[in-house]
Design a protein around this motif. Structure first.
Motif, short mmCIF file in Angstrom:
data_model
loop_
_atom_site.label_atom_id
_atom_site.label_comp_id
_atom_site.label_asym_id
_atom_site.label_seq_id
_atom_site.Cartn_x
_atom_site.Cartn_y
_atom_site.Cartn_z
N ALA A 1 13.36 -2.19 -5.42
CA ALA A 1 13.91 -1.38 -6.30
C ALA A 1 15.29 -1.89 -6.82
O ALA A 1 15.64 -1.72 -7.90
CB ALA A 1 14.01 -0.02 -6.32
N VAL A 2 15.97 -2.37 -5.81
CA VAL A 2 17.56 -2.88 -6.20
C VAL A 2 17.27 -4.01 -7.19
O VAL A 2 18.15 -4.31 -7.97
CB VAL A 2 18.19 -3.37 -4.79
CG1 VAL A 2 19.47 -4.18 -4.93
CG2 VAL A 2 18.20 -2.06 -3.94
N LEU A 3 16.19 -5.13 -6.80
CA LEU A 3 15.95 -6.07 -7.69
C LEU A 3 15.81 -5.75 -8.96
O LEU A 3 16.27 -6.26 -10.08
CB LEU A 3 14.98 -6.95 -6.95
CG LEU A 3 14.63 -8.37 -8.28
CD1 LEU A 3 15.73 -9.15 -8.23
CD2 LEU A 3 13.56 -8.93 -7.41
N LEU B 1 8.91 -1.02 -17.75
CA LEU B 1 8.49 -2.71 -16.68
C LEU B 1 6.95 -2.85 -16.87
O LEU B 1 6.39 -1.80 -16.72
CB LEU B 1 9.19 -2.46 -15.68
CG LEU B 1 8.99 -3.54 -14.73
CD1 LEU B 1 9.60 -4.85 -15.02
CD2 LEU B 1 9.47 -3.39 -13.27
N LYS B 2 6.73 -4.00 -16.91
CA LYS B 2 5.19 -4.31 -16.78
C LYS B 2 5.46 -5.85 -15.70
O LYS B 2 6.33 -6.36 -15.96
CB LYS B 2 4.62 -4.45 -17.94
CG LYS B 2 4.94 -5.66 -18.89
CD LYS B 2 4.31 -5.91 -20.12
CE LYS B 2 4.54 -6.85 -21.09
NZ LYS B 2 3.77 -7.02 -22.14
N ILE B 3 4.49 -5.95 -14.87
CA ILE B 3 4.19 -7.08 -14.11
C ILE B 3 3.18 -7.93 -14.55
O ILE B 3 1.99 -7.40 -14.79
CB ILE B 3 4.09 -6.52 -12.62
CG1 ILE B 3 5.34 -5.56 -12.40
CG2 ILE B 3 3.88 -7.67 -11.57
CD1 ILE B 3 5.18 -4.93 -11.02
N GLU B 4 3.41 -9.23 -14.70
CA GLU B 4 2.28 -10.14 -14.97
C GLU B 4 2.33 -11.35 -14.20
O GLU B 4 3.19 -11.33 -13.38
CB GLU B 4 2.51 -10.75 -16.47
CG GLU B 4 2.81 -9.57 -17.45
CD GLU B 4 3.14 -10.12 -18.95
OE1 GLU B 4 3.62 -11.34 -18.87
OE2 GLU B 4 2.91 -9.53 -19.70
N ARG C 1 0.73 -1.15 -0.12
CA ARG C 1 0.02 -0.04 0.02
C ARG C 1 0.74 1.36 -0.05
O ARG C 1 0.53 2.58 -0.52
CB ARG C 1 -0.98 -0.02 1.12
CG ARG C 1 -2.11 -1.00 1.20
CD ARG C 1 -3.21 -0.90 2.26
NE ARG C 1 -2.43 -0.83 3.61
CZ ARG C 1 -2.51 -1.73 4.44
NH1 ARG C 1 -3.00 -3.07 3.85
NH2 ARG C 1 -2.10 -1.89 5.60
N PHE C 2 2.17 1.01 0.64
CA PHE C 2 2.89 2.30 0.67
C PHE C 2 3.94 2.30 -0.48
O PHE C 2 4.27 3.51 -0.74
CB PHE C 2 3.79 2.22 1.99
CG PHE C 2 3.13 2.18 3.17
CD1 PHE C 2 2.52 3.27 3.81
CD2 PHE C 2 2.79 0.71 3.80
CE1 PHE C 2 1.45 3.37 4.85
CE2 PHE C 2 1.90 1.00 5.01
CZ PHE C 2 1.41 2.12 5.46
N LEU D 1 6.46 1.77 -7.03
CA LEU D 1 6.41 0.96 -7.92
C LEU D 1 6.15 1.27 -9.26
O LEU D 1 6.56 1.11 -10.59
CB LEU D 1 5.57 -0.09 -7.56
CG LEU D 1 5.48 -1.46 -8.47
CD1 LEU D 1 6.68 -2.31 -8.58
CD2 LEU D 1 4.33 -2.53 -8.08
N ASP D 2 4.99 2.44 -9.70
CA ASP D 2 4.64 2.83 -10.81
C ASP D 2 5.74 3.82 -11.52
O ASP D 2 6.07 3.73 -12.65
CB ASP D 2 3.43 3.86 -10.57
CG ASP D 2 2.07 3.07 -10.01
OD1 ASP D 2 2.36 2.02 -10.39
OD2 ASP D 2 1.15 3.58 -9.57
N PHE D 3 6.63 4.57 -10.37
CA PHE D 3 7.60 5.15 -10.86
C PHE D 3 8.64 4.01 -11.44
O PHE D 3 8.99 4.82 -12.63
CB PHE D 3 8.19 5.94 -9.64
CG PHE D 3 9.57 6.57 -10.10
CD1 PHE D 3 9.60 7.70 -10.68
CD2 PHE D 3 10.69 6.06 -9.72
CE1 PHE D 3 10.88 8.43 -10.89
CE2 PHE D 3 11.94 6.59 -9.99
CZ PHE D 3 11.86 7.80 -10.89
N TRP D 4 8.95 3.32 -10.92
CA TRP D 4 10.02 2.43 -11.59
C TRP D 4 9.37 1.72 -12.74
O TRP D 4 10.03 1.24 -13.83
CB TRP D 4 10.42 1.31 -10.32
CG TRP D 4 11.27 1.80 -9.27
CD1 TRP D 4 10.88 1.98 -7.94
CD2 TRP D 4 12.32 2.39 -9.44
NE1 TRP D 4 11.96 2.37 -7.13
CE2 TRP D 4 12.88 2.92 -8.29
CE3 TRP D 4 13.45 2.77 -10.62
CZ2 TRP D 4 14.10 3.51 -7.88
CZ3 TRP D 4 14.55 3.18 -10.28
CH2 TRP D 4 14.74 3.62 -8.83
#
Length: 259
Positions: free
Chosen positions: A243-245, A177-180, A162-163, A168-171
């Motif tokens: 973010a490091v990953l 990048l997109k997440i599936e 939530r925080f 995450l949107d920024f990265w």
């Protein structure tokens, strides 16, 4: 022989008649003598007939005896052949019976061995069942403990997500990048674009496993060196910073595309 005698007698008589006709003879004054030639001829004819009959009967008897002998020999040969056949049949039955006895004895030994093996296997299965029941109970406890840990970790991830949504949107925007979903509840697939200078649309991705507290990369395309991936994961698990990953994996993909 009778014919020769009669012809000689006729010749002498005819000569005597010729001489008597020409000149008188002293034989005319001699008394007539009857030698019984007719009776002798009849006796000889009857003897010849009896002799021929005897010879014929003897020949017939010899033929009959020879035929009877041949029949007896044929019967003896047939009896011998039948006895030989009976002996062969009896020998075959004897061999078959012996084979059946041997087969039954072998089957009996096999059944006894099978019974002993099954008994031993039953005892082993019984012991294994007891051991498995104990292992199942221990595994069930361990599963329950892991489930509890996973639920706690999931709650932690949910509370942190939530925080981290703006970050995450920024990265996702800055790293292209997109997440599936990866087809499993405990895996996510992160797909990058703009990692290949020659083809901006070419994709590179990796699957992240969240089944345990430490992050783990299971699959990636293109393939990366495992040592480099492990170094990135080591920094991520130490800092617990996603973010490091994301940045580390993108740098590895860019490097792989260049090479």
């Amino acid at each position: 022989m009778a014919s020769a005698f009669e012809s000689s007698l006729s010749s002498s008589l005819s000569g005597r008649q010729t001489l008597s006709a020409t000149a008188p003879s002293m034989a005319d004054s001699l008394p007539s003598i009857n030698f019984g030639f007719d009776e002798l001829r009849d006796r000889m004819a009857r003897f010849s007939a009896r002799f021929d009959a005897f010879i014929e009967q003897g020949r017939k008897r010899v033929l009959e005896e020879r035929n009877q002998f041949r029949m007896n020999v044929a019967e003896l040969q047939e009896d011998q052949r039948m006895k030989k056949k009976d002996m062969e049949i009896l020998q075959h039955k004897t061999n078959t019976h012996q084979q059946m006895i041997s087969k039954e004895a072998a089957e009996t030994r096999e059944m006894q061995a099978a019974i002993a093996s099954l008994t031993e296997q039953r005892d082993r299965n019984k012991s294994m069942r007891d051991s498995l029941q104990q292992q199942i109970a221990e595994t069930q406890k361990e599963i329950e403990a892991r489930l509890a840990a996973q639920r706690a970790h999931a709650q932690y991830i949910e509370s942190q997500s939530r925080f981290n949504v703006p970050e995450l949107d920024f990265w996702m925007q800055n790293l292209c990048l997109k997440i599936e979903g990866a087809g499993q509840t405990d895996r996510l697939r992160f797909v990058y674009t703009h990692v290949d200078e020659k083809d901006w649309d070419r994709e590179a991705w990796f699957e992240l496993s969240t089944s345990s507290r430490d992050y783990d990369v299971r699959h990636c395309r293109p393939k990366l060196e495992r040592e480099k991936v492990d170094r990135v994961l080591e920094r991520v698990n130490e800092t617990r910073d996603l973010a490091v990953l994301l940045k580390g994996m993108r740098e590895l993909f860019v490097e792989a595309m260049k090479s």
